[in-house]
Scaffold this motif. Structure first.
Motif, PDB file in Angstrom:
ATOM      1  N   PRO A   8      48.117   7.968 -14.859  1.00  0.00           N
ATOM      2  CA  PRO A   8      46.866   8.855 -15.555  1.00  0.00           C
ATOM      3  C   PRO A   8      47.322   7.745 -17.462  1.00  0.00           C
ATOM      4  CG  PRO A   8      48.325  10.203 -14.044  1.00  0.00           C
ATOM      5  CD  PRO A   8      48.683   9.270 -13.996  1.00  0.00           C
ATOM      6  N   THR A   9      47.232   8.254 -17.368  1.00  0.00           N
ATOM      7  CA  THR A   9      46.625   8.402 -19.287  1.00  0.00           C
ATOM      8  C   THR A   9      47.405   9.470 -19.898  1.00  0.00           C
ATOM      9  OG1 THR A   9      44.825   8.939 -20.220  1.00  0.00           O
ATOM     10  CG2 THR A   9      45.281   6.537 -20.309  1.00  0.00           C
ATOM     11  N   HIS A  10      48.141   9.334 -21.267  1.00  0.00           N
ATOM     12  CA  HIS A  10      48.570  11.308 -21.525  1.00  0.00           C
ATOM     13  C   HIS A  10      47.190  11.740 -21.418  1.00  0.00           C
ATOM     14  CE1 HIS A  10      51.781  13.759 -23.555  1.00  0.00           C
ATOM     15  NE2 HIS A  10      50.410  13.770 -24.537  1.00  0.00           N
ATOM     16  N   ILE A  17      42.512  -1.232 -24.834  1.00  0.00           N
ATOM     17  CA  ILE A  17      42.507  -0.525 -26.231  1.00  0.00           C
ATOM     18  C   ILE A  17      42.281   0.852 -26.422  1.00  0.00           C
ATOM     19  CG2 ILE A  17      40.245  -0.481 -28.058  1.00  0.00           C
ATOM     20  CD1 ILE A  17      38.972  -3.048 -26.685  1.00  0.00           C
ATOM     21  N   GLY A  18      43.241   1.589 -27.122  1.00  0.00           N
ATOM     22  CA  GLY A  18      43.838   2.568 -28.053  1.00  0.00           C
ATOM     23  C   GLY A  18      44.564   3.053 -26.200  1.00  0.00           C
ATOM     24  N   PHE A  19      46.519   2.207 -26.520  1.00  0.00           N
ATOM     25  CA  PHE A  19      46.729   2.950 -24.906  1.00  0.00           C
ATOM     26  C   PHE A  19      47.709   4.031 -25.685  1.00  0.00           C
ATOM     27  CE2 PHE A  19      49.408  -0.716 -27.852  1.00  0.00           C
ATOM     28  CZ  PHE A  19      50.024   0.019 -28.097  1.00  0.00           C
ATOM     29  N   GLY A  20      47.053   4.610 -26.519  1.00  0.00           N
ATOM     30  CA  GLY A  20      48.272   5.573 -26.834  1.00  0.00           C
ATOM     31  C   GLY A  20      49.457   5.838 -27.061  1.00  0.00           C
ATOM     32  N   ARG A  21      50.259   7.088 -25.896  1.00  0.00           N
ATOM     33  CA  ARG A  21      51.641   7.040 -25.714  1.00  0.00           C
ATOM     34  C   ARG A  21      51.407   5.439 -24.616  1.00  0.00           C
ATOM     35  NH1 ARG A  21      54.610  11.758 -26.107  1.00  0.00           N
ATOM     36  NH2 ARG A  21      55.519  11.070 -24.201  1.00  0.00           N
ATOM     37  N   GLY A  22      51.172   5.066 -24.610  1.00  0.00           N
ATOM     38  CA  GLY A  22      51.247   3.644 -22.728  1.00  0.00           C
ATOM     39  C   GLY A  22      51.354   4.219 -21.834  1.00  0.00           C
ATOM     40  N   ASP A  23      51.050   4.889 -21.380  1.00  0.00           N
ATOM     41  CA  ASP A  23      52.188   5.834 -19.563  1.00  0.00           C
ATOM     42  C   ASP A  23      51.336   4.888 -18.693  1.00  0.00           C
ATOM     43  OD1 ASP A  23      53.155   8.566 -19.757  1.00  0.00           O
ATOM     44  OD2 ASP A  23      51.847   8.423 -21.148  1.00  0.00           O
ATOM     45  N   PHE A  24      49.586   4.835 -18.871  1.00  0.00           N
ATOM     46  CA  PHE A  24      48.707   3.879 -18.193  1.00  0.00           C
ATOM     47  C   PHE A  24      49.228   2.409 -18.148  1.00  0.00           C
ATOM     48  CE2 PHE A  24      45.190   0.756 -17.738  1.00  0.00           C
ATOM     49  CZ  PHE A  24      44.803   1.774 -16.132  1.00  0.00           C
ATOM     50  N   LEU A  25      49.801   1.796 -19.304  1.00  0.00           N
ATOM     51  CA  LEU A  25      49.564   0.549 -19.967  1.00  0.00           C
ATOM     52  C   LEU A  25      50.951  -0.102 -19.264  1.00  0.00           C
ATOM     53  CD1 LEU A  25      48.623  -2.776 -20.903  1.00  0.00           C
ATOM     54  CD2 LEU A  25      49.407  -1.747 -23.201  1.00  0.00           C
ATOM     55  N   LEU A  26      51.877   0.275 -19.169  1.00  0.00           N
ATOM     56  CA  LEU A  26      53.457   0.340 -18.951  1.00  0.00           C
ATOM     57  C   LEU A  26      53.017   0.243 -17.753  1.00  0.00           C
ATOM     58  CD1 LEU A  26      55.370   2.853 -21.337  1.00  0.00           C
ATOM     59  CD2 LEU A  26      55.691   0.212 -21.298  1.00  0.00           C
TER      60      LEU A  26
END
Ligand code: SAM
Length: 251
Positions: free
Chosen positions: A229-231, A80-89
């Protein structure tokens, strides 16, 4: 700063549920009425409620595709709230057998994520297991994901919404914690991070008050393993800022 949930009276708690029922604080408002929603391609499981943006099946009825994936036994993780998506990708690429759904209400961020996924030749070519929605997860999750279906839910660096008048926008509230408890399977994991210690502790307090969750258990970090890590986390690392990570298991 006003983090007063700990002192919630019964009346305030009841108000939090009433606000939730009324859809107050939804980011971007009710997605069915959102201006600019035409900027992203939308295919629905149950239009107009769900906007699943799946790149592997852009021309087909990917509502049906996602529906059947959700009905399968594949593990499911939600961010929830992936932002730039670094973690999810990164996570979707590392775990190809797991199905991932990411929610991000910022249309710019969602478009950026789509652009990162688009070129088939790029190292970020779309994993076939990743689905995105620009709906507010609080609106969409109850309509799309069955109770007890999710294995892991990641909420990484949500905005703390410091000001009292913005408090209603805070993701974590008693009804939101109930929603996470409903969607996670028994033994499922809520993975939460913040760089605002007070907010982290507020969330810990809210989650630990929900009887369906065990208290924060750092040993669960092994279930996340290596990650990108996320952004926000990258920013914290660059500026030497501490990060607080919490793991709560669904009983
Ligand atoms: C502070 S940013 C952090 C982004 C990313 N997780 C990171 O760590 O870099 C929080 C993000 O959550 C998104 N967000 C907040 N509430 C949301 C909701 N209810 N559903 C989906 N996304 C939400 C915001 O749009 C924002 O991009």
């Amino acid at each position: 700063m006003d983090f007063t949930w700990e002192a919630l009276t019964d009346a305030e708690r009841a108000q939090a549920y009433a606000d939730w029922e009324a859809g107050k604080g939804l980011i971007g408002g009710d997605p069915r009425q959102r201006p600019g929603s035409h900027l992203l391609p939308a295919w629905g499981i149950d239009q107009p409620f769900f906007r699943a943006l799946a790149l592997d099946d852009a021309r087909g009825d990917n509502g049906a595709a996602l529906r059947s994936l959700l009905a399968s036994a594949r593990p499911l993780e939600i961010e929830i709230g992936f932002g730039r998506g670094d973690f999810l990708l990164d996570r979707a690429a590392r775990h190809p057998d797991t199905l991932f759904i990411g929610y991000e209400t910022k249309i710019k961020a969602t478009r950026l994520m789509l652009a990162r996924l688009a070129p088939r030749s790029s190292p970020l070519a779309p994993p076939q297991n990743l689905w995105l929605s620009d709906d507010d997860a609080r609106f969409n999750l109850p309509r799309v994901v069955a109770d007890g279906r999710a294995d892991v839910c990641h909420v990484l660096f949500p905005d703390p919404w410091w000001k009292n008048e913005h408090k209603i926008r805070r993701l974590f509230s008693p009804p939101f914690v109930d929603l996470l408890a409903a969607k996670l399977r028994s033994g499922g994991l809520l993975h939460f991070k913040s760089d605002v210690h007070e907010y982290g502790e507020l969330v810990r307090h809210l989650v630990e008050q929900q009887p369906d969750f065990t208290p924060h258990d750092p040993t669960q970090a092994a279930r996340i393993g290596e990650f990108a890590p996320t952004h926000r986390e990258q920013w914290c690392r660059r500026h030497d800022k501490p990060v607080w990570t919490y793991y709560f298991v669904r009983r």
